[in-house]
Design a protein around this motif. Sequence first.
Motif, mmCIF file in Angstrom:
data_model
loop_
_atom_site.group_PDB
_atom_site.id
_atom_site.type_symbol
_atom_site.label_atom_id
_atom_site.label_comp_id
_atom_site.label_asym_id
_atom_site.label_seq_id
_atom_site.Cartn_x
_atom_site.Cartn_y
_atom_site.Cartn_z
ATOM 1 N N GLU A 35 0.833 -1.206 0.000
ATOM 2 C CA GLU A 35 0.000 0.000 0.000
ATOM 3 C C GLU A 35 0.867 1.255 0.000
ATOM 4 O O GLU A 35 0.494 2.281 -0.573
ATOM 5 C CB GLU A 35 -0.912 -0.047 1.229
ATOM 6 N N TYR A 36 2.021 1.181 0.631
ATOM 7 C CA TYR A 36 2.931 2.326 0.735
ATOM 8 C C TYR A 36 4.137 2.188 -0.207
ATOM 9 O O TYR A 36 5.155 2.843 -0.020
ATOM 10 C CB TYR A 36 3.389 2.493 2.180
ATOM 11 N N VAL A 131 7.412 7.314 4.774
ATOM 12 C CA VAL A 131 6.204 7.180 3.973
ATOM 13 C C VAL A 131 5.020 6.657 4.809
ATOM 14 O O VAL A 131 3.865 6.884 4.462
ATOM 15 C CB VAL A 131 6.467 6.293 2.727
ATOM 16 N N LEU A 132 5.299 6.010 5.914
ATOM 17 C CA LEU A 132 4.239 5.515 6.805
ATOM 18 C C LEU A 132 3.831 6.657 7.743
ATOM 19 O O LEU A 132 4.030 6.624 8.952
ATOM 20 C CB LEU A 132 4.734 4.298 7.594
ATOM 21 N N LYS A 133 3.244 7.695 7.160
ATOM 22 C CA LYS A 133 2.961 8.941 7.873
ATOM 23 C C LYS A 133 2.083 8.753 9.114
ATOM 24 O O LYS A 133 2.303 9.391 10.134
ATOM 25 C CB LYS A 133 2.310 9.949 6.924
#
Length: 172
Positions: A35-36, A131-133
Amino acid sequence: MPLDHHSTFGPYLIRSWQSGDRAAAVAIIDEVLKEYCLTCEPTDSDRDALEVEACYWETGGEFWVVEIDGVLVGTAGYRPTQRGEGAVELRKMYLLPQARGLGLGRYLLSTLESVIQQRGFTDIWLETASVLKEAVGLYEASGYEPASGVETARCDRVYRKRLPSASAHPVG
């Protein structure tokens, strides 16, 4: 033998991983990473999700799964690390999209922290990717401070949180 954990958050059951969970747990990790635009690495940085017995149980850690109606929707674990005396590394904290935005991640993190503290550990480390905000936001809002020492290729952030010793919070 692993410690047995069971807790609930609304309709979600958080419980200790069982060998029958292996494929579903790895599939969750793979799905969230994709997903990321990150890659699951089952022979490298994600090997621990396949080898829970050796990587968590035999090292003094725990690995949990999150389920609803018998379907796994999340994972999380911790294990001792060489980053210092009384230190553990938080690993594989992933929730599928349908389990996000409900406070479940915050609950899972605080429950892990409580168990880690009760077991006498005082220092929690974790690695994540910018990226995993949502994860970065959760960790920063929960008192994790930026640190250095990235060991996982896909990660670019390291965080650390010092816990007060369990004896500083008497029960009762």
